[in-house]
Scaffold this motif. Structure first.
Motif, PDB file in Angstrom:
ATOM      1  N   THR A 188       0.808  -1.450   0.370  1.00  0.00           N
ATOM      2  CA  THR A 188      -0.074   0.233  -0.139  1.00  0.00           C
ATOM      3  C   THR A 188       0.668   1.548   0.156  1.00  0.00           C
ATOM      4  O   THR A 188       0.144   2.005  -0.271  1.00  0.00           O
ATOM      5  N   ASP A 189       2.197   0.727   0.206  1.00  0.00           N
ATOM      6  CA  ASP A 189       2.919   2.608   0.277  1.00  0.00           C
ATOM      7  C   ASP A 189       3.973   2.001  -1.076  1.00  0.00           C
ATOM      8  O   ASP A 189       4.934   3.519  -1.309  1.00  0.00           O
ATOM      9  N   GLN A 190       3.159   1.657  -2.125  1.00  0.00           N
ATOM     10  CA  GLN A 190       4.285   1.810  -3.495  1.00  0.00           C
ATOM     11  C   GLN A 190       3.327   2.656  -4.040  1.00  0.00           C
ATOM     12  O   GLN A 190       1.762   2.381  -4.449  1.00  0.00           O
ATOM     13  N   LEU A 191       3.613   3.685  -5.244  1.00  0.00           N
ATOM     14  CA  LEU A 191       3.186   4.830  -5.062  1.00  0.00           C
ATOM     15  C   LEU A 191       2.920   4.087  -7.397  1.00  0.00           C
ATOM     16  O   LEU A 191       1.940   4.880  -7.712  1.00  0.00           O
ATOM     17  N   SER A 192       4.084   3.554  -7.875  1.00  0.00           N
ATOM     18  CA  SER A 192       4.054   3.143  -9.447  1.00  0.00           C
ATOM     19  C   SER A 192       4.879   1.555  -9.526  1.00  0.00           C
ATOM     20  O   SER A 192       5.359   1.060  -8.487  1.00  0.00           O
ATOM     21  N   THR A 193       4.378   1.327 -10.293  1.00  0.00           N
ATOM     22  CA  THR A 193       5.146   0.309 -10.670  1.00  0.00           C
ATOM     23  C   THR A 193       6.394   0.109 -11.478  1.00  0.00           C
ATOM     24  O   THR A 193       7.421  -1.111 -11.758  1.00  0.00           O
ATOM     25  N   LEU A 194       6.598   1.296 -11.995  1.00  0.00           N
ATOM     26  CA  LEU A 194       7.591   1.526 -12.717  1.00  0.00           C
ATOM     27  C   LEU A 194       9.158   1.934 -11.716  1.00  0.00           C
ATOM     28  O   LEU A 194       9.124   2.053 -10.843  1.00  0.00           O
ATOM     29  N   PRO A 195      10.355   1.084 -12.726  1.00  0.00           N
ATOM     30  CA  PRO A 195      11.005   1.688 -11.979  1.00  0.00           C
ATOM     31  C   PRO A 195      11.578   3.079 -12.074  1.00  0.00           C
ATOM     32  O   PRO A 195      11.162   4.034 -13.047  1.00  0.00           O
ATOM     33  N   ILE A 196      12.430   3.823 -10.775  1.00  0.00           N
ATOM     34  CA  ILE A 196      12.658   4.563 -10.240  1.00  0.00           C
ATOM     35  C   ILE A 196      13.458   5.642 -11.252  1.00  0.00           C
ATOM     36  O   ILE A 196      13.583   6.590 -11.277  1.00  0.00           O
ATOM     37  N   ARG A 197      14.583   4.541 -11.869  1.00  0.00           N
ATOM     38  CA  ARG A 197      15.386   5.261 -13.012  1.00  0.00           C
ATOM     39  C   ARG A 197      14.384   5.333 -14.301  1.00  0.00           C
ATOM     40  O   ARG A 197      14.686   7.168 -15.198  1.00  0.00           O
ATOM     41  N   PHE A 198      13.115   5.267 -14.420  1.00  0.00           N
ATOM     42  CA  PHE A 198      12.513   5.694 -16.151  1.00  0.00           C
ATOM     43  C   PHE A 198      11.965   6.525 -15.140  1.00  0.00           C
ATOM     44  O   PHE A 198      12.014   8.038 -16.313  1.00  0.00           O
ATOM     45  N   MET A 199      11.552   6.596 -14.216  1.00  0.00           N
ATOM     46  CA  MET A 199      10.735   8.263 -13.530  1.00  0.00           C
ATOM     47  C   MET A 199      11.897   9.294 -14.242  1.00  0.00           C
ATOM     48  O   MET A 199      11.248  10.494 -14.069  1.00  0.00           O
ATOM     49  N   ALA A 200      13.313   9.171 -13.968  1.00  0.00           N
ATOM     50  CA  ALA A 200      13.998   9.308 -13.175  1.00  0.00           C
ATOM     51  C   ALA A 200      14.498  10.316 -14.921  1.00  0.00           C
ATOM     52  O   ALA A 200      14.099  12.116 -15.065  1.00  0.00           O
ATOM     53  N   ALA A 201      14.356   8.938 -16.100  1.00  0.00           N
ATOM     54  CA  ALA A 201      14.559   9.566 -17.477  1.00  0.00           C
ATOM     55  C   ALA A 201      13.254  10.518 -17.810  1.00  0.00           C
ATOM     56  O   ALA A 201      13.468  11.920 -18.917  1.00  0.00           O
TER      57      ALA A 201
END
Ligand SMILES: Nc1nc2c(ncn2[C@@H]2O[C@H](COP(=O)(O)OP(=O)(O)OP(=O)(O)O)[C@@H](O)[C@H]2O)c(=O)[nH]1
Ligand SMILES: [Mg+2]
Length: 310
Positions: A188-201
């Motif tokens: 329940t504390d997970q915000l997305s299934t996307l990898p953090i480095r994708f979000m950074a890009a």
């Protein structure tokens, strides 16, 4: 809420480019997971955002805008949108109310690709008219409402403003009501299934959209080449490559005296640092890769089409 009443499921946010899909996702999560720009065709992947509440977990899939464009990259983008639709429990089709009131001629073109798929849909559908903050006279919306009820009698219509939050509660109620009874699928504390480095890009790409003029951002893409955390010094070192499609674009991205790149780097560093809650050292490189938008292997290698395999 007893465990048996807990609802959990997938919601596809679909619609033409620039309707405000990513803005809505961020508004529900109270945090930015999807980048937003004033230019159409910003989102290039299926972006997930997970909204966990005591009685429900709503897993949103933000999607690239549905439009007619040629080329391999655009085919991948459309695929992401239709795939999200295929796997959703509830569909949310979003329209830019402000645009159609100002320019009614855009409506038919925008809804055409979704016309049949939604009309034939047996799952619950919400049609959202966004940007209602832009028009004071709500009666202007009537022809639009009439048309939607006519073409999509199976849908429930929600006028909202993703920007001000107006109407978001009613829409969320509709969504939740139609989700299957099921336990949460993600922590329940997970915000997305996307990898953090994708979000950074993605954050870097947003800053390119904000900094570069006209069409240039469309021919750029970002890949994180190196990501290293110095745990002792509490700094993350990130090397990112901005790919451009032509040699002439390289100088434009860098800007006079490097000013564009500096700006992009500074804004992106601040935001990535907030995202990962750590100091960030960000280095940006610009590389020419002609026709990157037509190179399927390259597109896949940077996470387009299959972001979870980055
Ligand atoms: N006035 C107003 N502007 C909005 C609203 N929602 C979104 N916008 C603006 O509309 C523009 C597009 O928003 P996005 O959220 O990027 O739209 P999108 O549907 O995700 O677009 P693509 O990813 O390109 O398909 C941005 O400039 C937003 O700030 C709204 O409710 N009111
Ligand atoms: Mg978007």
């Amino acid at each position: 809420m007893s465990e048996q009443k807990h609802r959990c499921g997938w919601v596809a946010l679909m619609g033409p480019p620039n309707a405000g899909k990513s803005t809505l996702l961020n508004a529900y999560l109270g945090q930015k997971v999807a980048i937003v720009t004033s230019k159409p065709q910003t989102t290039r992947n299926q972006i997930t955002g997970i909204l966990s509440e005591p009685d429900s977990q709503v897993i949103f899939m933000d999607t690239p805008g549905i439009h007619k464009l040629r080329g391999k990259m655009n085919r991948i983008l459309l695929q992401a949108a239709w795939q999200a639709m295929a796997s959703a429990d509830v569909l949310v089709a979003m329209l830019d109310g402000d645009l159609y009131i100002r320019r009614p001629e855009f409506l038919d073109k925008d809804i055409e690709p979704m016309l049949k798929p939604i009309a034939e849909e047996t799952r619950p559908v919400a049609v959202v008219i966004n940007k209602i903050d832009m028009f004071a006279d709500k009666s202007k919306m009537l022809p639009l409402l009439e048309k939607i009820t006519q073409i999509w009698p199976n849908a429930e219509v929600f006028p909202i403003s993703a920007l001000t939050g107006n109407g978001l509660e009613a829409l969320l109620e509709f969504i939740k009501k139609h989700l299957p009874i099921a336990p949460p699928q993600f922590p329940t504390d997970q915000l997305s299934t996307l990898p953090i480095r994708f979000m950074a890009a993605e954050i870097i790409r947003e800053k390119l959209f904000n900094t570069l003029r006209q069409e240039l951002p469309y021919s750029t893409t970002v890949d994180i080449e190196n990501w290293e955390e110095d745990k002792q010094r509490k700094i993350t070192f990130i090397n990112a490559v901005i790919y451009v499609a032509r040699g002439t674009h390289k100088a434009m991205v860098i800007g006079k005296g490097g000013q564009n790149l500096k700006k992009v780097g500074q804004f992106a560093r601040e935001e990535i640092s907030t995202l990962i809650d750590q100091k960030v050292h960000l280095e940006l490189f610009v590389k020419v890769r002609e026709d990157w938008q037509e190179d399927l292997n390259f597109l896949h290698s940077i996470g387009l089409g299959n972001p979870h395999e980055m």
